[in-house]
Design an enzyme around this catalytic site. Sequence first.
Site, mmCIF file in Angstrom:
data_model
loop_
_atom_site.group_PDB
_atom_site.id
_atom_site.type_symbol
_atom_site.label_atom_id
_atom_site.label_comp_id
_atom_site.label_asym_id
_atom_site.label_seq_id
_atom_site.Cartn_x
_atom_site.Cartn_y
_atom_site.Cartn_z
ATOM 1 N N HIS A 175 1.633 4.742 -2.558
ATOM 2 C CA HIS A 175 1.808 6.178 -2.388
ATOM 3 C C HIS A 175 3.158 6.703 -2.898
ATOM 4 O O HIS A 175 3.400 7.528 -3.524
ATOM 5 C CB HIS A 175 1.682 6.525 -0.919
ATOM 6 C CG HIS A 175 0.401 6.384 -0.382
ATOM 7 N ND1 HIS A 175 -0.621 7.146 -1.188
ATOM 8 C CD2 HIS A 175 -0.236 5.652 0.474
ATOM 9 C CE1 HIS A 175 -1.756 7.007 -0.154
ATOM 10 N NE2 HIS A 175 -1.485 6.068 0.573
ATOM 11 N N GLU A 208 -4.578 8.195 -2.590
ATOM 12 C CA GLU A 208 -5.052 7.000 -2.111
ATOM 13 C C GLU A 208 -5.306 5.925 -3.373
ATOM 14 O O GLU A 208 -5.275 4.922 -2.946
ATOM 15 C CB GLU A 208 -6.383 7.122 -1.186
ATOM 16 C CG GLU A 208 -6.646 6.093 -0.172
ATOM 17 C CD GLU A 208 -5.474 5.823 0.654
ATOM 18 O OE1 GLU A 208 -4.593 6.859 1.117
ATOM 19 O OE2 GLU A 208 -5.390 4.537 1.265
ATOM 20 N N HIS A 263 0.922 -1.299 -0.124
ATOM 21 C CA HIS A 263 0.269 0.020 0.038
ATOM 22 C C HIS A 263 0.797 1.254 0.162
ATOM 23 O O HIS A 263 0.611 2.276 -0.858
ATOM 24 C CB HIS A 263 -1.066 0.038 1.191
ATOM 25 C CG HIS A 263 -1.822 1.299 1.461
ATOM 26 N ND1 HIS A 263 -3.155 1.048 0.950
ATOM 27 C CD2 HIS A 263 -1.543 2.537 2.101
ATOM 28 C CE1 HIS A 263 -3.692 2.409 1.281
ATOM 29 N NE2 HIS A 263 -2.837 3.189 1.978
ATOM 30 N N GLU A 264 1.757 1.389 0.986
ATOM 31 C CA GLU A 264 2.469 2.557 0.996
ATOM 32 C C GLU A 264 3.509 2.781 -0.103
ATOM 33 O O GLU A 264 3.771 3.688 -0.506
ATOM 34 C CB GLU A 264 3.516 2.556 2.283
ATOM 35 C CG GLU A 264 2.667 2.535 3.721
ATOM 36 C CD GLU A 264 1.654 3.638 3.718
ATOM 37 O OE1 GLU A 264 1.947 4.766 3.199
ATOM 38 O OE2 GLU A 264 0.669 3.482 4.394
#
Lengths: 493, 493
Positions: A265, A291, A261-262
Amino acid sequence: MTAFQKLVAHSKTISNFNHLAAICGWDQASMMPSGGNQARSEAMAQLSVHIHGLLTQPQLEEWFSSAESENLNANDKASLRELKRQWMQANVLPESLVQAKSLAGSKCEHAWRSQRGENDWAGFEKNWAEVVKLSQEEAQIRAEATGLSPYDSMLDIYEPGTTSASLDTLFSDVKTWLPSLIDDAIEKQKSESFITPTGQFETAQQKALGLEVMKLLQFDFEHGRLDESIHPFCGGVPSDVRITTRYDDSEFVQSLMGIVHETGHARYEQGLPKSLAGQPAGEARSMGIHESQSLFFEMQVGRSDAFIQHLSSLAGKQFTSHDPALFGFDNFQKLYTRVKKDFIRVDADELTYPAHVILRYEIERDLINGKIKHSDVPELWNLKMQQSLGLSTEGNFKNGCMQDIHWTDGAFGYFPSYTLGAMYAAQFMMSMTKTIDVNGAIESGDLSPIFTWLDDNIWSKGSLLTTDELVKQATGETLNAQFFQDHLKARYL
Amino acid sequence: MTAFQKLVAHSKTISNFNHLAAICGWDQASMMPSGGNQARSEAMAQLSVHIHGLLTQPQLEEWFSSAESENLNANDKASLRELKRQWMQANVLPESLVQAKSLAGSKCEHAWRSQRGENDWAGFEKNWAEVVKLSQEEAQIRAEATGLSPYDSMLDIYEPGTTSASLDTLFSDVKTWLPSLIDDAIEKQKSESFITPTGQFETAQQKALGLEVMKLLQFDFEHGRLDESIHPFCGGVPSDVRITTRYDDSEFVQSLMGIVHETGHARYEQGLPKSLAGQPAGEARSMGIHESQSLFFEMQVGRSDAFIQHLSSLAGKQFTSHDPALFGFDNFQKLYTRVKKDFIRVDADELTYPAHVILRYEIERDLINGKIKHSDVPELWNLKMQQSLGLSTEGNFKNGCMQDIHWTDGAFGYFPSYTLGAMYAAQFMMSMTKTIDVNGAIESGDLSPIFTWLDDNIWSKGSLLTTDELVKQATGETLNAQFFQDHLKARYL
């Protein structure tokens, strides 16, 4: 120098100070010993005031009015629009409020780190009352300047163009189909058997595994790092992106997907247009689009069969002393698509996640609009959690309204971005599959075609386009939540 | 607010920005990936300019002149003296020079990180020429303002009150007795046999050992950290002191004592008077006094028999798979007092160390005074190294003039502090032993009496006293190099 050029130069100065704030903020969350917090908070507050001072210098008004009559190309016009947006937002607030909110937020957040574990709502509330009060003041001032409602004026910081009216419509629709979809998925999964991790998963090994997965996702280690913090985040600057995770040595599943997930980003940040570095137009479009990238990585790519295959194989090679059955593809797929009604948003599955977001949205909207008080929050939380997921949080503050960092430091208006992001991500994937063999790319281990699409359509655009323009150019239409519903049904029914 | 109070408030503002500079500087050296360097250097340069701007605000002149006629107590008078010293030093330099030197230094230092390994003098010299040129300009401007020679005006930054005339006298004396003392020590040690570390010493274990030794030295982990960097240093701020080391997995001896050294710096910072935080009077007295604390830890305490006993025992418990004979007390004592004529200052033993410093002092003095050129340095280095330690550095730049970070980023005038520090440390120990059972304290494992003495006499004084006053109050007389010579003879003959 033209007025526009002066504005750009001034923006680069501001960007340099933001760089220092980003690194010191990352440090505060991931490196700083607790005794350093008071002096750090004061230094960060001083920096906030300085940046605010730069954003509100009197000559800027004249530069903006001159620049608007200058001959600018399309990119420069977009850059000017974003400069002006940033300037207007900053000039709304008095310096004293900026400083007070920064100090109150730091104080509340720092104390929260230990109060949460102690389920200490009374202690937390003392600090948080001040954060809420200052946030309401901020929203009131922003509302007067923009003509929006107080909450919408906060929303506008993170999601330019989005209103609570549009969110009310969007989320009302979600509430018509989500509960039954959750129940159906749980019913379907009821008879499934799978193995959950047991025993010890050393932090060093989890980190090594995380780094391998980041390589697969082509994270640029020349321009970034992976570290640890209580609440995982992506910080730093585009030339040096700092992502964090937290490790639990009794299991690796959450942390591993958190890193995916990160990394989403991070790759957005690393892919922002270098030619516009230091200008608002060179920054990420909105929190929802940000997001969308982390959720594209986590939900669209990360939970695809082909990627689960990579994850299970890499994890099996790392944790050789554990039962190999744990690392089978089927087992991993079940672990990563398990639906469960539970308390913690950051650990929630893809399907229950929107329920968490809608709960927070409804509470923060009413809190900031002054319809409820900070002391009402635990009870309301309990009520809504019972309604949406059938769970009681009575007296269970640490797993209720004290679980998140966002409200702690006053970032009201941010939560909707998570579900907007999930919707955008589904829409991007739907569009991408029309021109790219996404599964083939993931299976091959060379995901470059996927990243090239994202770079071409999202990352390299920075904030040159509005959100609606960006999404329309990339997918042929503006936000259409149907893609999200279709995606969830395809995966979970 | 009185003018003095305004000056103190302004100083706290500056201190907040210095805090950010310290943390981002630490990060740049210990955490930052290389691709982040350009943007970081620009942000740091911008911050330098901003701090310089704060130090040179026009109203300060009036505040200083008003404050001097205000009724101040002794502490406030000392605080005003230090505020004025800082202000005068900063106001000497034009902003453009501050920025240019910061950028040139960052660029040179960053490239040096890889150039040193590649022995690339030609590449290094290109960047370094600019650093030298800007440093000479700086020294010239400072000289005109102070009436000192260019080099003395640089020395004054680090060692207020010290001149090259006094150093010439001091170091000439050292040169009369040091060479024969080195030769005698080497002769005495010739027949000694000892075991050197072989095999692998895992970084994680070295770090664990270092942390244990820091605990023994009562480092406050609530207000500091241990990390890694190419060139070990002590950075951060008094409430959050960051020390670094570098690990070599083929041996632990250097890194371990390096940690003891940096812990000495750190405890000085952690012990500075909190009531004067953010004021120059609350900062360390001088670089020489700072080094006196690190060398007190490393040489006076760290190499004492009683401390060597702790080190050997702790290391033996950590590295259990190695030959236990390596960790015997006698062997450790020999490892840590071995005298050898060698190239690298930071790895030098206590006895040859002053020879390294004197070499650098003589070269930088002449370089900054314009008597020699940057291109002369390698040859001069070789010549002086042959004279003092009988070693050739011809063509061996990485172990010659490219070995240190100090010149790389333009910190000319700093090197003498190392040997001044060694001399002060010997004098402090001589004085301390009159009232404290130093050996008994070290043997017991509770070194508190030693730290209490240092806190009372040095740390808690900040910069309230001049260096001469500080040393005289602590030891009954000003700097007397005889204590250093006595200490070396007692240990090595």
